[in-house]
Design a protein around this motif. Structure first.
Motif, PDB file in Angstrom:
ATOM      1  N   LEU A  13      13.640 115.001  -3.299  1.00  0.00           N
ATOM      2  CA  LEU A  13      13.520 116.440  -3.051  1.00  0.00           C
ATOM      3  C   LEU A  13      12.060 116.873  -2.982  1.00  0.00           C
ATOM      4  N   SER A  16      10.626 115.686   0.453  1.00  0.00           N
ATOM      5  CA  SER A  16      11.119 116.464   1.590  1.00  0.00           C
ATOM      6  C   SER A  16      10.529 117.874   1.601  1.00  0.00           C
ATOM      7  N   ALA A  17      10.153 118.388   0.449  1.00  0.00           N
ATOM      8  CA  ALA A  17       9.537 119.716   0.389  1.00  0.00           C
ATOM      9  C   ALA A  17       8.139 119.708   0.991  1.00  0.00           C
TER      10      ALA A  17
END
Length: 65
Positions: A13, A16-17
């Motif tokens: 996560l 991907s941010a």
């Protein structure tokens, strides 16, 4: 199992941010010379003519550093 899955999920996560949007390119039709702007190839009847751009109108070039 949770000790492995949760850190991997958090890492995924976080990575991907940080990802940016895909660049845009100007494409020219081999059939009639029409121009369009797209992030992905349009097929064998099109050739990439300019880019990369930041916007969907192919107006703001991305300047290499």
């Amino acid at each position: 199992m949770k000790r492995i899955v949760l850190p991997l999920l958090a890492l995924f996560l976080a990575a991907s941010a940080l990802a940016g949007p895909a660049p845009w390119f100007q494409w020219r039709s081999k059939l009639n010379g029409a121009l369009t702007c797209s992030q992905t190839p349009l097929g064998p009847g099109w050739e990439k003519t300019a880019g990369p751009y930041r916007d969907a109108r192919c107006e703001k070039l991305i300047v290499a550093k």
